[in-house]
Design a protein around this motif. Structure first.
Motif, PDB file in Angstrom:
ATOM      1  N   GLU A   1     -47.878  30.989 -31.544  1.00 33.08           N
ATOM      2  CA  GLU A   1     -48.992  30.585 -30.658  1.00 33.08           C
ATOM      3  C   GLU A   1     -48.496  29.920 -29.382  1.00 33.08           C
ATOM      4  O   GLU A   1     -49.225  29.855 -28.400  1.00 33.08           O
ATOM      5  N   GLN A   2     -47.290  29.383 -29.385  1.00 33.54           N
ATOM      6  CA  GLN A   2     -46.825  28.740 -28.156  1.00 33.54           C
ATOM      7  C   GLN A   2     -46.125  29.717 -27.209  1.00 33.54           C
ATOM      8  O   GLN A   2     -45.552  29.316 -26.202  1.00 33.54           O
ATOM      9  N   ILE A   3     -46.175  30.989 -27.570  1.00 32.28           N
ATOM     10  CA  ILE A   3     -45.638  32.028 -26.700  1.00 32.28           C
ATOM     11  C   ILE A   3     -46.821  32.757 -26.073  1.00 32.28           C
ATOM     12  O   ILE A   3     -47.647  33.339 -26.780  1.00 32.28           O
ATOM     13  N   GLY A   4     -46.916  32.687 -24.752  1.00 36.36           N
ATOM     14  CA  GLY A   4     -48.045  33.310 -24.066  1.00 36.36           C
ATOM     15  C   GLY A   4     -47.821  34.793 -23.847  1.00 36.36           C
ATOM     16  O   GLY A   4     -46.686  35.239 -23.677  1.00 36.36           O
ATOM     17  N   GLY A   5     -48.900  35.550 -23.855  1.00 38.49           N
ATOM     18  CA  GLY A   5     -48.799  36.994 -23.637  1.00 38.49           C
ATOM     19  C   GLY A   5     -48.007  37.655 -24.750  1.00 38.49           C
ATOM     20  O   GLY A   5     -48.070  37.216 -25.894  1.00 38.49           O
ATOM     21  N   GLN A   6     -47.255  38.679 -24.411  1.00 42.05           N
ATOM     22  CA  GLN A   6     -46.384  39.382 -25.380  1.00 42.05           C
ATOM     23  C   GLN A   6     -47.135  39.804 -26.634  1.00 42.05           C
ATOM     24  O   GLN A   6     -46.611  39.712 -27.736  1.00 42.05           O
ATOM     25  N   ARG A   7     -48.356  40.248 -26.453  1.00 42.94           N
ATOM     26  CA  ARG A   7     -49.174  40.610 -27.620  1.00 42.94           C
ATOM     27  C   ARG A   7     -48.542  41.733 -28.423  1.00 42.94           C
ATOM     28  O   ARG A   7     -48.433  41.656 -29.635  1.00 42.94           O
TER      29      ARG A   7
ATOM     30  N   LYS B   1     -51.488  28.018 -19.009  1.00 38.85           N
ATOM     31  CA  LYS B   1     -52.296  27.111 -19.836  1.00 38.85           C
ATOM     32  C   LYS B   1     -51.423  26.402 -20.863  1.00 38.85           C
ATOM     33  O   LYS B   1     -51.601  25.214 -21.132  1.00 38.85           O
ATOM     34  N   LEU B   2     -50.471  27.143 -21.412  1.00 37.13           N
ATOM     35  CA  LEU B   2     -49.578  26.540 -22.413  1.00 37.13           C
ATOM     36  C   LEU B   2     -48.715  25.447 -21.797  1.00 37.13           C
ATOM     37  O   LEU B   2     -48.445  24.426 -22.427  1.00 37.13           O
ATOM     38  N   HIS B   3     -48.271  25.661 -20.564  1.00 34.24           N
ATOM     39  CA  HIS B   3     -47.337  24.705 -19.964  1.00 34.24           C
ATOM     40  C   HIS B   3     -47.994  23.656 -19.071  1.00 34.24           C
ATOM     41  O   HIS B   3     -47.392  22.628 -18.795  1.00 34.24           O
TER      42      HIS B   3
ATOM     43  N   PRO C   1     -34.826  38.454 -18.142  1.00 32.56           N
ATOM     44  CA  PRO C   1     -34.578  37.060 -18.531  1.00 32.56           C
ATOM     45  C   PRO C   1     -35.845  36.214 -18.473  1.00 32.56           C
ATOM     46  O   PRO C   1     -36.741  36.475 -17.660  1.00 32.56           O
ATOM     47  N   GLY C   2     -35.908  35.227 -19.337  1.00 30.63           N
ATOM     48  CA  GLY C   2     -36.974  34.230 -19.264  1.00 30.63           C
ATOM     49  C   GLY C   2     -38.338  34.694 -19.712  1.00 30.63           C
ATOM     50  O   GLY C   2     -39.348  34.079 -19.383  1.00 30.63           O
ATOM     51  N   THR C   3     -38.398  35.783 -20.463  1.00 34.07           N
ATOM     52  CA  THR C   3     -39.702  36.302 -20.879  1.00 34.07           C
ATOM     53  C   THR C   3     -40.106  35.878 -22.294  1.00 34.07           C
ATOM     54  O   THR C   3     -41.166  36.259 -22.767  1.00 34.07           O
ATOM     55  N   GLY C   4     -39.235  35.127 -22.965  1.00 35.26           N
ATOM     56  CA  GLY C   4     -39.600  34.602 -24.272  1.00 35.26           C
ATOM     57  C   GLY C   4     -38.866  35.218 -25.453  1.00 35.26           C
ATOM     58  O   GLY C   4     -39.268  35.033 -26.602  1.00 35.26           O
ATOM     59  N   LYS C   5     -37.758  35.913 -25.181  1.00 36.49           N
ATOM     60  CA  LYS C   5     -37.038  36.567 -26.272  1.00 36.49           C
ATOM     61  C   LYS C   5     -36.472  35.549 -27.262  1.00 36.49           C
ATOM     62  O   LYS C   5     -36.575  35.718 -28.471  1.00 36.49           O
ATOM     63  N   THR C   6     -35.888  34.473 -26.717  1.00 34.85           N
ATOM     64  CA  THR C   6     -35.338  33.433 -27.593  1.00 34.85           C
ATOM     65  C   THR C   6     -36.459  32.753 -28.379  1.00 34.85           C
ATOM     66  O   THR C   6     -36.324  32.494 -29.581  1.00 34.85           O
ATOM     67  N   LEU C   7     -37.562  32.485 -27.678  1.00 30.27           N
ATOM     68  CA  LEU C   7     -38.708  31.873 -28.360  1.00 30.27           C
ATOM     69  C   LEU C   7     -39.203  32.757 -29.497  1.00 30.27           C
ATOM     70  O   LEU C   7     -39.519  32.275 -30.582  1.00 30.27           O
ATOM     71  N   LEU C   8     -39.282  34.063 -29.243  1.00 31.62           N
ATOM     72  CA  LEU C   8     -39.739  35.003 -30.267  1.00 31.62           C
ATOM     73  C   LEU C   8     -38.816  34.976 -31.485  1.00 31.62           C
ATOM     74  O   LEU C   8     -39.274  34.979 -32.623  1.00 31.62           O
TER      75      LEU C   8
HETATM   76  P1  ATP Z   1     -32.928  34.895 -21.504  1.00 34.08           P
HETATM   77  O1  ATP Z   1     -32.834  36.376 -21.632  1.00 34.08           O
HETATM   78  O2  ATP Z   1     -32.637  34.409 -20.120  1.00 34.08           O
HETATM   79  O3  ATP Z   1     -32.251  34.140 -22.570  1.00 34.08           O
HETATM   80  P2  ATP Z   1     -35.457  34.669 -22.858  1.00 34.08           P
HETATM   81  O4  ATP Z   1     -36.268  35.891 -22.706  1.00 34.08           O
HETATM   82  O5  ATP Z   1     -34.732  34.448 -24.125  1.00 34.08           O
HETATM   83  O6  ATP Z   1     -34.488  34.563 -21.617  1.00 34.08           O
HETATM   84  P3  ATP Z   1     -36.660  32.147 -23.403  1.00 34.08           P
HETATM   85  O7  ATP Z   1     -35.377  31.418 -23.559  1.00 34.08           O
HETATM   86  O8  ATP Z   1     -37.387  32.493 -24.630  1.00 34.08           O
HETATM   87  O9  ATP Z   1     -36.425  33.453 -22.547  1.00 34.08           O
HETATM   88  O10 ATP Z   1     -37.621  31.354 -22.422  1.00 34.08           O
HETATM   89  C1  ATP Z   1     -37.155  30.268 -21.651  1.00 34.08           C
HETATM   90  C2  ATP Z   1     -38.267  29.269 -21.469  1.00 34.08           C
HETATM   91  O11 ATP Z   1     -39.293  29.838 -20.637  1.00 34.08           O
HETATM   92  C3  ATP Z   1     -38.970  28.906 -22.756  1.00 34.08           C
HETATM   93  O12 ATP Z   1     -38.362  27.803 -23.376  1.00 34.08           O
HETATM   94  C4  ATP Z   1     -40.375  28.602 -22.291  1.00 34.08           C
HETATM   95  O13 ATP Z   1     -40.477  27.282 -21.792  1.00 34.08           O
HETATM   96  C5  ATP Z   1     -40.573  29.544 -21.133  1.00 34.08           C
HETATM   97  N1  ATP Z   1     -41.200  30.820 -21.557  1.00 34.08           N
HETATM   98  C6  ATP Z   1     -40.655  32.042 -21.447  1.00 34.08           C
HETATM   99  N2  ATP Z   1     -41.497  32.990 -21.879  1.00 34.08           N
HETATM  100  C7  ATP Z   1     -42.603  32.356 -22.300  1.00 34.08           C
HETATM  101  C8  ATP Z   1     -43.842  32.785 -22.855  1.00 34.08           C
HETATM  102  N3  ATP Z   1     -44.091  34.090 -23.074  1.00 34.08           N
HETATM  103  N4  ATP Z   1     -44.751  31.839 -23.176  1.00 34.08           N
HETATM  104  C9  ATP Z   1     -44.506  30.543 -22.953  1.00 34.08           C
HETATM  105  N5  ATP Z   1     -43.374  30.079 -22.422  1.00 34.08           N
HETATM  106  C10 ATP Z   1     -42.426  30.965 -22.086  1.00 34.08           C
END
Ligand code: ATP
Length: 279
Positions: free
Chosen positions: A22-28, A208-210, A64-71
């Motif tokens: 739920e703390q990951i926005g989008g990426q449905r 909204k999440l951030h 990069p930064g799209t939430g892969k690590t979070l997922l």
């Molecule tokens: P990289 O390929 O650079 O490692 P990544 O796709 O693994 O990037 P994350 O490390 O998951 O990206 O995201 C970095 C940060 O950006 C997260 O900690 C979060 O704060 C924010 N973030 C990225 N994507 C999302 C998302 N879909 N929803 C909410 N926050 C996000």
């Protein structure tokens, strides 16, 4: 240290046990596909019953930064798995054999940690996997990569033989085309999940999440979402954070639209500086 209740995490400061989908926005779509795949980890008995071979690897592909690590972290929390993280970039300067040994260590540590913590599964996350999983022979003088990749393949092939700890490898890359064919063939990375830049609706969700819990004044996050086309989740997190810093600098208690506008410019500028080749 003070994190006895959490799985051992390498190179990452947040505790994966806390990350929720739920703390990951989008990426449905990504979430849906990932959740479906994770049911293989959660219900191995069903999988065995149906004669389906266990899932070994999921590849997350996107910028990069799209939430892969979070997922990947959310996947670990959802399946109550030990989480171990590594990055392909760690392997860049490694001598021949050292990279292969490091791969062996990651897998054996995931397993031993799971046994110690009485968890039934482990998720190993490797970011920038194209660095060590690039097409073999493509680095000419870098034979060490081939050994590392071979070891990764050996570990993946051995995954199914352990019935006490199920291991799942989640790889992340923004260059799926660079991966060695051996990695993406059936029985290795069986699934590829696309993790794209957020569209307008997803950007609103992420904002909204951030920013939702921050003191805002006359800020319409949908308008901000419209103005941040091409931004990643990480960029949007930065925007929310920068806007708050700017408001604080002016000793204001509320963050206004103007702060967001300036924050957007700042993030765009930061991007440009980072991309400068002669840094
Ligand atoms: P990289 O390929 O650079 O490692 P990544 O796709 O693994 O990037 P994350 O490390 O998951 O990206 O995201 C970095 C940060 O950006 C997260 O900690 C979060 O704060 C924010 N973030 C990225 N994507 C999302 C998302 N879909 N929803 C909410 N926050 C996000």
């Amino acid at each position: 240290g003070g994190n006895k209740n959490f799985a051992v995490v390498e190179n990452k400061k947040d505790h994966p046990g806390n990350v929720k989908f739920e703390q990951i926005g989008g990426q449905r779509t990504a979430k849906k596909e990932l959740l479906e795949a994770l049911d293989f980890v959660r219900h191995p008995e069903k999988v065995a019953q149906m004669g389906i071979r266990p899932l070994k690897g999921i590849l997350l592909v996107g910028p990069p930064g799209t939430g892969k690590t979070l997922l990947a972290k959310a996947a670990a929390a959802y399946t109550d798995s030990v989480f171990m993280a590594a990055s392909g970039s760690e392997f860049i300067e490694m001598y021949a054999g050292v990279g292969a040994q490091r791969i062996r260590q990651i897998f054996s540590k995931a397993r031993s940690t799971a046994l110690k913590e009485k968890k039934k599964s482990a998720i190993i996350f490797i970011d920038e996997i194209e660095i060590l999983g690039g097409k073999r022979g493509s680095h000419s003088s870098h034979h060490e990569y081939d050994q590392t990749l071979n070891q990764l393949l050996v570990e993946m092939d051995g995954m199914a033989t352990d019935d006490r700890v199920r291991t799942l490898l989640i790889g992340a890359t923004n260059r799926a085309d660079m991966l060695d064919g051996a990695l993406v063939r059936p029985g290795r990375f069986d699934r590829t999940v696309q993790v794209d830049l957020p569209d307008m609706e997803a950007r609103t969700e992420i904002l909204k999440l951030h920013a939702g819990n921050k003191p805002l004044e006359d800020v319409d996050l949908e308008t901000i979402a419209k103005e941040t086309f091409g931004f990643s989740g990480a960029h949007l997190e930065s925007v929310a954070n920068e806007a708050a810093i700017l408001a604080m600098r002016e000793q204001l208690e509320k963050i206004t639209h103007q702060h967001f506008a300036e924050a957007i410019d700042k993030v765009i500028m930061g991007e440009k500086l980072e991309r400068r080749p002669d840094k």
